[in-house]
Design a protein around this motif. Structure first.
Motif, short mmCIF file in Angstrom:
data_model
loop_
_atom_site.label_atom_id
_atom_site.label_comp_id
_atom_site.label_asym_id
_atom_site.label_seq_id
_atom_site.Cartn_x
_atom_site.Cartn_y
_atom_site.Cartn_z
N PHE A 16 -17.25 57.96 11.32
CA PHE A 16 -15.98 58.55 11.73
C PHE A 16 -14.86 57.51 11.58
O PHE A 16 -15.12 56.31 11.60
N MET A 33 -8.47 59.61 16.35
CA MET A 33 -8.74 61.03 16.57
C MET A 33 -7.54 61.65 17.27
O MET A 33 -6.73 60.96 17.90
N TYR A 68 -10.39 56.24 17.82
CA TYR A 68 -11.65 56.99 17.93
C TYR A 68 -12.48 56.35 19.03
O TYR A 68 -12.72 55.15 19.02
N GLN A 69 -12.90 57.15 19.99
CA GLN A 69 -13.57 56.58 21.17
C GLN A 69 -14.42 57.63 21.87
O GLN A 69 -14.20 58.83 21.69
N PRO A 70 -15.38 57.19 22.65
CA PRO A 70 -16.20 58.14 23.41
C PRO A 70 -15.35 58.88 24.44
O PRO A 70 -14.32 58.39 24.87
N LEU A 71 -15.82 60.06 24.80
CA LEU A 71 -15.16 60.83 25.85
C LEU A 71 -15.78 60.48 27.19
O LEU A 71 -16.97 60.17 27.28
N THR A 72 -14.97 60.53 28.21
CA THR A 72 -15.49 60.38 29.57
C THR A 72 -15.39 61.75 30.21
O THR A 72 -14.29 62.30 30.33
N ILE A 118 -11.70 65.16 14.86
CA ILE A 118 -12.27 63.91 14.34
C ILE A 118 -12.44 64.03 12.84
O ILE A 118 -12.50 65.15 12.30
#
Lengths: 363, 363
Positions: B29, B33, B52-56, B162
């Protein structure tokens, strides 16, 4: 899984418990949760009880895209004698594995997960409300977490169990509900996922619910997806009718969820020698029974309500009134006995109750 | 949404781009995003491009439990002349709103989201691979995020877009695939969610795919859920047959996804004066056409493959061989023209191409 141990990380920031009087369903959660990961080739691993907390999860995690998610719902009850009781939890975990199989999710060790759930419930036992009809709702669920957009079964999953104290379903007594028979939308069809407890089934049910909600109905009665003639479920519950002395429920046909309350109702009726049959039943037959004065009772069954009597059914412009809008004798007896067993007020001749006790940590 | 602005937070930790030769679908990816939140009564708000990053996300978030998730898939192409091109993105966003409606998700502003997608693609334009057949896959998706276990439409959502650089679908030339006609599992039924692009549809398709995969087939051909007679889709694609000079595709009937490549193929065939019809077609008819020597071509259509020719169909113990296992003339012409338009090698008489250019930030 090599190591059948649940690591425990205690929360050092205990939350305030909600007011029992104000309890809603599924809005507040306890101090801890159970988590276990799956990856290949390791299998399920790293079983742990940790403080209740948000998940950190990739936006590409498959659960967000391709709906590979299954869940269960059960309750822990605070019994009259102070015991903590579960109701047939083995059935829920067996069904979870059935759902897993349908969605290509690797099976869990049912016995181990049940032990872990008991340990979690015991740790958070102060959260089990004590007022009449209240309980601690237990929600195990599995989501696919592989960061991959290909349409294929995930290679990574998380099993999570969260707990939520819930209020009494019937705060103001049991009032039969008005139901609309759904002729346009379909919940499930044979060959689909209707008999699995998967997120997608619930997503697809929302629209019909929204439509009839605006017309003043509580729920829809789902018909089969093929001919739209035969009765399947009511809302997210199984459904029963008492016709001329016999209790009838739609037979499991591949698109109906195999409800645990449904199964318990059937067993209980047999125990009482009340005639009960699982078979195909059409709206036409039901309506004719009503016209003939033989439709004596109608009710839904599920973990949340136990028994939810139906007072009125609307079908193709016609109205079916059941038992003058009152709960029927069989429904009442089932409700009283089932919830009596759950809360330890009534003897359990079926061996359905599983006690949660302090025990050595799960190994 | 009061403020039609996209806030931008640049990533200061640019990732290494994957080797174009090694590119898989949906595994890597880009640096940024797009995210936008929905809550009531505000509506959609806080549109932003972020690293671009993880969701919490809460474990009780509804998307994990009741499958309220929809998505789209489209591509940005690096054209021969250096332009960045999208293919009919307005169609994807219109379909996203159609899916939203089916799942009780509030509608998005299609024009605004398209602008935001263009801005995102332009920001990460260095990620668009340039080799033959490669592209940047664009995945918009919406998930329900309310931390609530009641079965009801969520009051909180996230729209996320994304981007993933993807390799050529046909690395070794176009080889027609072997398909098994599915007689047991069902993808969708009228009244269900088949015509929406929702996660649950894909989850329910995995099992059939797994079964036939073990038997050496690439995909399943889905039949209708009611009579299991009529052809609906192939794998996650729409399907076309050329029978005695006429191209036939199943008519949209409420359970078939309204594919954008499908629509483009129909328009293109009409433009070429090749007979094309959308109608109900049964396996019986298809098999008879094959016996009569009139089944000339068979192919799937979708964003990933554009055109995927079918070389063999297995149905109830019988085998249907199509065009001696070679791609047919119409399929070849469609593929060359469609991908030619996408990569700017062929003139676009349809107005399907949308260019991505530097522009003032979206307002």
């Amino acid at each position: 899984m090599e190591e059948w141990t649940v690591k425990v990380e205690q929360s050092d920031n205990k939350k305030e418990k909600p007011d029992t009087e104000q309890l809603e369903f599924g809005r507040s959660f306890t101090d801890h949760m159970f988590v276990m990961d799956y990856s290949e080739p390791v299998g399920w691993h790293d079983a742990r009880i940790v403080p209740y907390q948000p998940l950190t999860i990739e936006p590409s995690a498959m659960a967000f895209h391709y709906g590979q998610s299954v869940f269960e719902g059960m309750k822990a009850y605070h019994a009259q004698n102070g015991d903590i009781q579960l109701f047939r939890p083995d059935k829920n975990l067996a069904r979870l594995n059935h759902s897993n199989d349908r969605l290509c999710i690797p099976p869990i060790d049912e016995e181990f997960v049940l032990k872990a759930i008991k340990q979690l419930v015991y740790m958070d036992k102060e959260w089990i409300p004590k007022a009449e009809g209240t309980s601690l709702y237990i929600r195990p669920f599995i989501i696919s977490t592989e960061p991959y957009l290909g349409v294929a079964p995930s290679h990574h999953y998380k099993l999570i169990v969260i707990l939520s104290p819930v209020g009494a379903y019937y705060k103001e007594g049991i009032n039969p509900v008005k139901i609309a028979v759904e002729n346009h939308y379909v919940r499930a069809v044979k060959g689909g996922t209707g008999e699995a407890k998967t997120g997608g089934n619930y997503a697809s049910s929302l629209k019909a619910q929204e439509v009839v909600g605006k017309q003043g109905y509580s729920q829809v009665l789902w018909l089969d997806g093929v001919e739209k003639k035969y009765i399947e479920e009511v809302g997210s519950m199984n459904v029963f009718f008492k016709i001329n002395g016999e209790v009838v429920t739609p037979a499991l046909n591949g698109s109906i969820l195999s409800g645990i309350t449904r199964d318990s109702v059937i067993e209980m009726l047999k125990y009482w020698d009340i005639p009960v049959s699982e078979r195909r039943i059409s709206m036409e037959e039901l309506y004719q029974a009503y016209l003939d004065g033989q439709l004596e009772e109608a009710f839904g069954t599920g973990t949340a309500a136990v028994i939810s009597p139906i007072g009125e059914l609307a079908w193709e412009g016609k109205k079916i009134h059941v038992n003058e809008g009152e709960i029927g004798n069989v429904a009442k007896r089932l409700y009283d006995t089932m919830s009596g067993i759950q809360y330890g007020k009534v003897e359990d001749p079926f061996g359905w109750i599983v006690k949660v006790k302090e025990a050595a940590p799960v190994k």
